[in-house]
Enzyme design. Structure first.
Site, PDB file in Angstrom:
ATOM      1  N   ASP A 201       0.817  -1.212   0.000  1.00 15.87           N
ATOM      2  CA  ASP A 201       0.000   0.000   0.000  1.00 15.87           C
ATOM      3  C   ASP A 201       0.853   1.266   0.000  1.00 15.87           C
ATOM      4  O   ASP A 201       1.875   1.335   0.696  1.00 15.87           O
ATOM      5  CB  ASP A 201      -0.849  -0.034   1.294  1.00 15.87           C
ATOM      6  CG  ASP A 201      -1.804   1.129   1.417  1.00 15.87           C
ATOM      7  OD1 ASP A 201      -2.747   1.200   0.630  1.00 15.87           O
ATOM      8  OD2 ASP A 201      -1.598   1.976   2.317  1.00 15.87           O
ATOM      9  N   GLU A 243       1.383  -0.496  -5.010  1.00 13.41           N
ATOM     10  CA  GLU A 243       0.350   0.509  -5.233  1.00 13.41           C
ATOM     11  C   GLU A 243       1.014   1.883  -5.242  1.00 13.41           C
ATOM     12  O   GLU A 243       1.316   2.441  -4.193  1.00 13.41           O
ATOM     13  CB  GLU A 243      -0.710   0.467  -4.135  1.00 13.41           C
ATOM     14  CG  GLU A 243      -1.909   1.327  -4.496  1.00 13.41           C
ATOM     15  CD  GLU A 243      -2.403   2.280  -3.411  1.00 13.41           C
ATOM     16  OE1 GLU A 243      -3.453   2.898  -3.613  1.00 13.41           O
ATOM     17  OE2 GLU A 243      -1.725   2.449  -2.377  1.00 13.41           O
TER      18      GLU A 243
HETATM   19  C1  NOJ Z   1      -4.605   3.123  -0.492  1.00 10.93           C
HETATM   20  C2  NOJ Z   1      -5.743   2.194  -0.139  1.00 10.93           C
HETATM   21  O1  NOJ Z   1      -6.201   1.582  -1.308  1.00 10.93           O
HETATM   22  C3  NOJ Z   1      -6.810   3.046   0.508  1.00 10.93           C
HETATM   23  O2  NOJ Z   1      -7.992   2.313   0.704  1.00 10.93           O
HETATM   24  C4  NOJ Z   1      -6.279   3.599   1.799  1.00 10.93           C
HETATM   25  O3  NOJ Z   1      -7.230   4.491   2.348  1.00 10.93           O
HETATM   26  C5  NOJ Z   1      -4.953   4.361   1.591  1.00 10.93           C
HETATM   27  N1  NOJ Z   1      -4.044   3.656   0.720  1.00 10.93           N
HETATM   28  C6  NOJ Z   1      -4.248   4.581   2.910  1.00 10.93           C
HETATM   29  O4  NOJ Z   1      -3.720   3.392   3.405  1.00 10.93           O
END
Ligand code: NOJ
Length: 549
Positions: A201, A243
């Site tokens: 993430d 991500e």
């Molecule tokens: C990306 C995640 O997909 C999202 O759902 C989250 O709120 C943020 N990162 C923070 O971790």
């Protein structure tokens, strides 16, 4: 399961545990609930399940705010339940990855509770503190609807702490070697349980440096390479899916390797989401124009042979419009968020099927593109049956409602009284569970579910779609998205009519003269190619995946 490049032609399935299936009747999905559904995922053709965060958390950001990295959230079960899920998944040949939240913890994490006690607390340096809120000025705010600043003042210790997301998610300080080491322990803890990797993430934000955007910094790449090296050594089949919501040229370094030579293996992420192509698919479908998709794909650099893009149409977040121009953002909101409640931050909090007006032709076409672009496709749970959304729910919960398994009371999601479900089922005239559910679609030959299952199967049978190069065709018809996937002697032409009018086009197929194009998805042969021009007429939103016999 050994085959270290398994992810090149894999189908991923993103699953929200809280919404998938409830085993203990408390109205919340859990890990044991997933086990009886594994055969369903196998039947759909999924190769790898991605579980949204399942760790100890006060759930201020649905589990992306972790207070205990070494335990399962009590709503979801226990570490033993998780081990059983991994075992049962592997027994069916399914892989399983979990979210890995490196950038921040919850403010309820013991480290932060300690850290904020005083400036000289031994954990102070686990987070990023400052006497003023002017440091790193100009760094963009991500949750623009709720956070006025990336700094929040802490009354107790009299300083500001840094956070790229909610104020309840303080950023960890990766300049502190202890933090960097501790997170490696977290990684090893879960990999030791036999999982197949992580969806990592918010990776661009690990380090901060004055005078920069505090995104994609070299220090961040160095740390991620360290994670990868550890994984290569001890868990060689496990993957890191990154991500990073960035432009293609900013994404490229996350694969590392040699930018000029894809034959040199990458040593950072195995996969990274291709964020920018996604909104362009939606724009293209609405305007009936292929140019934005073609341009962004032509701007996408080659990646090392052992890496892969991950492509998606929707996920658990808002449909992000961060990777489009300001004009296009306004246009996309105009086109796809007619109700202001549909907007969230820089995006649109709606599901795939309502976005595409429940038009089966567009849904099929969008998936035909998703499953044939370069990259491993991800299906967001519920999109395989065309689930709807509920914009009345808080934050992004409207796209995270309980899975619709059956048309019975409770939708087969839980035996609890539906009023006790963590979020209401979709219950409207079009998308209600009474009409849209797995059970009915499994039995209906022409259902969306069966179409998706078929598309997945055809996709997986085509090595060229996982491994091949991609060349976009220059046609003199802007409504047609056409690309040639090729690998050695394997060829596949993807031809898509993005418009609501039928289109007649001429394809440059002379090198295939004497051969017959076969529509792989519909199992039909087209007229043979001759030495003269090859003319094809496509109905509105029609698509072909063509190979040659
Ligand atoms: C990306 C995640 O997909 C999202 O759902 C989250 O709120 C943020 N990162 C923070 O971790």
């Amino acid at each position: 399961m050994t085959n270290s490049l398994w992810y090149k032609n894999a189908i991923f399935y993103e699953l929200h545990i809280r919404s998938f299936a409830d085993s203990n009747g408390d109205g919340k999905g859990d890990l044991l609930g997933i086990i009886p559904k594994l055969d369903y995922l196998k039947d759909l053709g999924v190769d790898c399940i991605w579980l949204l965060p399942m760790f100890g958390s006060p759930l201020k950001d649905d589990g992306y705010d972790i207070s205990d990295y070494f335990n399962i959230h009590s709503d979801y079960g226990t570490v033993e339940d998780f081990q059983l899920l991994v075992k049962e998944s592997h027994a069916r040949g399914l892989r399983i990855i979990t979210d890995l939240v490196l950038n921040h913890t919850s403010d309820q994490h013991p480290w932060f509770i300690e850290s904020r006690k005083s400036k000289d607390n031994p954990y102070r340096d686990y987070y990023v503190w400052s006497d003023n809120n002017k440091k790193y000025e100009g760094v963009r705010i991500i949750f623009v609807d709720t956070e006025p600043s990336n700094w929040t003042y802490d009354e107790t210790s009299g300083q500001y702490y840094w956070h790229r997301f909610y104020a309840s998610q303080p950023d960890l300080n990766y300049d502190n070697p202890e933090v960097a080491d501790k997170m490696l322990e977290v990684i090893r803890f879960w990999l030791d349980m036999g999982i197949d990797g992580f969806r990592a993430d918010a990776v661009p934000y690990l380090f901060e440096r004055e005078g920069t955007s505090c995104e994609n910094l070299p220090e961040t790449h160095d740390y991620l390479k360290r994670v990868r090296a550890m994984m290569n050594e001890h868990y060689p089949d496990a993957i890191l899916l990154g991500e990073a919501n960035m432009w293609p040229h900013e994404l490229r370094p996350y694969f590392s390797g040699d930018p000029n030579n894809p034959a040199v293996p990458g040593d950072e992420f195995h996969l990274a989401f291709h964020f920018p192509v996604m909104p362009r698919i939606f724009k293209g479908l609405k305007l009936g124009r292929a140019n934005d998709i073609i341009n962004i794909m032509n701007d996408t650099p080659a990646i090392p042979y052992n890496c892969q893009w991950c492509v998606f149409l929707r996920n658990h977040d808002e449909l992000t419009l961060e990777m489009v121009t300001e004009d296009d953002r306004q246009l996309m909101w105009q086109l796809y968020a007619p109700d202001p409640a549909m907007k969230l931050n820089l995006g649109i909090r709606r599901r795939l099927t309502p976005l595409l007006e429940n038009d089966r032709r567009k849904i099929e076409l969008a998936n035909a593109i998703l499953f044939s672009l370069p990259g491993a496709p991800i299906i967001y749970y519920g999109d395989e049956i065309g689930m709807g959304d509920n914009i009345a729910l808080f934050d992004r919960n409207g796209v995270r409602t309980p899975m619709q398994w059956t048309g019975e009371r409770g939708a087969g999601f839980s035996t609890a009284d539906p009023s006790q479900f963590w979020a209401p089922l979709i219950d409207d005239a079009v998308y209600g569970y009474q009409h849209i559910n797995v059970a009915s679609q499994q039995h209906e030959a022409n259902s969306l579910f069966n179409l998706m299952k078929h598309m997945v199967a055809v996709r997986k049978s085509l090595f060229v779609l996982g491994w091949g190069d991609c060349t976009f065709l220059q046609l003199d018809n802007e409504t047609i998205l056409a690309y040639h996937r090729h690998h050695e002697s394997e060829h596949c032409f993807i031809i898509c009519n993005l418009s609501d009018q039928s289109q007649t086009i001429t394809l440059p197929l002379s090198e295939f003269a004497g051969r017959t194009p076969h529509d792989l998805l519909h199992d039909k042969s087209l007229a043979p190619v001759t030495t003269s021009e090859y003319t094809l007429t496509l109905a509105p939103y029609q698509y072909h995946w063509l190979a040659f016999k």
